[in-house]
Design a protein around this motif. Sequence first.
Motif, short mmCIF file in Angstrom:
data_model
loop_
_atom_site.label_atom_id
_atom_site.label_comp_id
_atom_site.label_asym_id
_atom_site.label_seq_id
_atom_site.Cartn_x
_atom_site.Cartn_y
_atom_site.Cartn_z
N GLY A 1 0.80 -1.21 0.00
CA GLY A 1 0.00 0.00 0.00
C GLY A 1 0.84 1.26 0.00
N ARG A 2 0.17 2.33 -0.36
CA ARG A 2 0.85 3.62 -0.46
C ARG A 2 1.17 4.23 0.89
N VAL A 3 0.60 3.70 1.96
CA VAL A 3 0.86 4.26 3.27
C VAL A 3 2.31 3.99 3.72
N PHE A 4 2.92 2.92 3.23
CA PHE A 4 4.32 2.63 3.54
C PHE A 4 5.19 3.42 2.58
N ASP A 5 5.92 4.38 3.13
CA ASP A 5 6.74 5.22 2.27
C ASP A 5 8.23 5.11 2.61
N ARG A 6 8.57 4.15 3.47
CA ARG A 6 9.97 3.90 3.80
C ARG A 6 10.12 2.44 4.18
N THR A 7 11.21 1.84 3.78
CA THR A 7 11.51 0.46 4.12
C THR A 7 12.84 0.41 4.87
N VAL A 8 12.87 -0.36 5.97
CA VAL A 8 14.10 -0.51 6.74
C VAL A 8 14.31 -1.99 7.07
N GLY A 9 15.55 -2.33 7.39
CA GLY A 9 15.86 -3.66 7.89
C GLY A 9 15.67 -3.70 9.40
N LEU A 10 15.78 -4.89 9.97
CA LEU A 10 15.57 -5.04 11.41
C LEU A 10 16.50 -4.15 12.23
N GLU A 11 17.74 -4.01 11.78
CA GLU A 11 18.69 -3.20 12.53
C GLU A 11 18.36 -1.71 12.49
N GLN A 12 17.47 -1.30 11.59
CA GLN A 12 17.11 0.11 11.44
C GLN A 12 15.74 0.45 12.04
N VAL A 13 15.13 -0.48 12.77
CA VAL A 13 13.80 -0.24 13.33
C VAL A 13 13.74 1.03 14.17
N PRO A 14 14.71 1.29 15.06
CA PRO A 14 14.63 2.56 15.82
C PRO A 14 14.63 3.78 14.91
N ASP A 15 15.40 3.73 13.83
CA ASP A 15 15.41 4.85 12.89
C ASP A 15 14.04 5.00 12.22
N GLY A 16 13.40 3.89 11.93
CA GLY A 16 12.06 3.93 11.34
C GLY A 16 11.05 4.60 12.25
N TYR A 17 11.10 4.24 13.55
CA TYR A 17 10.20 4.88 14.51
C TYR A 17 10.49 6.37 14.63
N ARG A 18 11.77 6.73 14.64
CA ARG A 18 12.12 8.15 14.72
C ARG A 18 11.60 8.90 13.48
N ALA A 19 11.68 8.27 12.32
CA ALA A 19 11.20 8.91 11.09
C ALA A 19 9.70 9.15 11.15
N MET A 20 8.95 8.17 11.66
CA MET A 20 7.50 8.35 11.78
C MET A 20 7.19 9.43 12.81
N ASN A 21 7.88 9.41 13.95
CA ASN A 21 7.66 10.39 14.99
C ASN A 21 8.01 11.80 14.52
N GLY A 22 9.04 11.91 13.69
CA GLY A 22 9.48 13.21 13.18
C GLY A 22 8.76 13.64 11.92
N ARG A 23 7.71 12.91 11.54
CA ARG A 23 6.92 13.22 10.34
C ARG A 23 7.75 13.18 9.06
N GLN A 24 8.79 12.34 9.06
CA GLN A 24 9.59 12.14 7.86
C GLN A 24 9.13 10.91 7.10
#
Length: 147
Positions: free
Chosen positions: A116-139
């Motif tokens: 779906g179009r709602v997923f606009d970033r893909t990360v690996g398991l080691e990048q999960v904290p970065d993914g959460y930071r990106a969502m929290n920071g509206r990135q």
Amino acid sequence: MGRHTERTDLGRAFGATDVVEERGDEGVERVRELTGGDGTHAVLECVGTEQAIVTAFAVARDGGTVSRVGAPQYEKVPMGFGEFMRNLTLTGGVAPARAYIEELLPEILDGSLQPGRVFDRTVGLEQVPDGYRAMNGRQALKVLIRP
């Protein structure tokens, strides 16, 4: 209702006709204007904060339904006598994602099914904290985690 342009633009792409940026009493009044004073039949509360559920109850029409799909950030739901007398229904719960994993995950991972179009970033398991930071920071809207 929302102010995050990427999210509201996606909502419009999926068919939203109006976006209400106002919050609190101003937001409730705007929704009431858009619905001829009645409020909405159904409301999805997708944020999980107490203010979001209060707003959801306020924009629902009498006899309407509010469904909580945002993870609650609080213990008690502010649903008192006023909401009871308006005959509001409150429902919701955790998405039954595990029920679909066996069927859908292999197709998502091999690329034959687009999640779906709602997923606009893909990360690996080691990048999960970065993914959460990106969502929290509206990135990012939502982050897809690839094993």
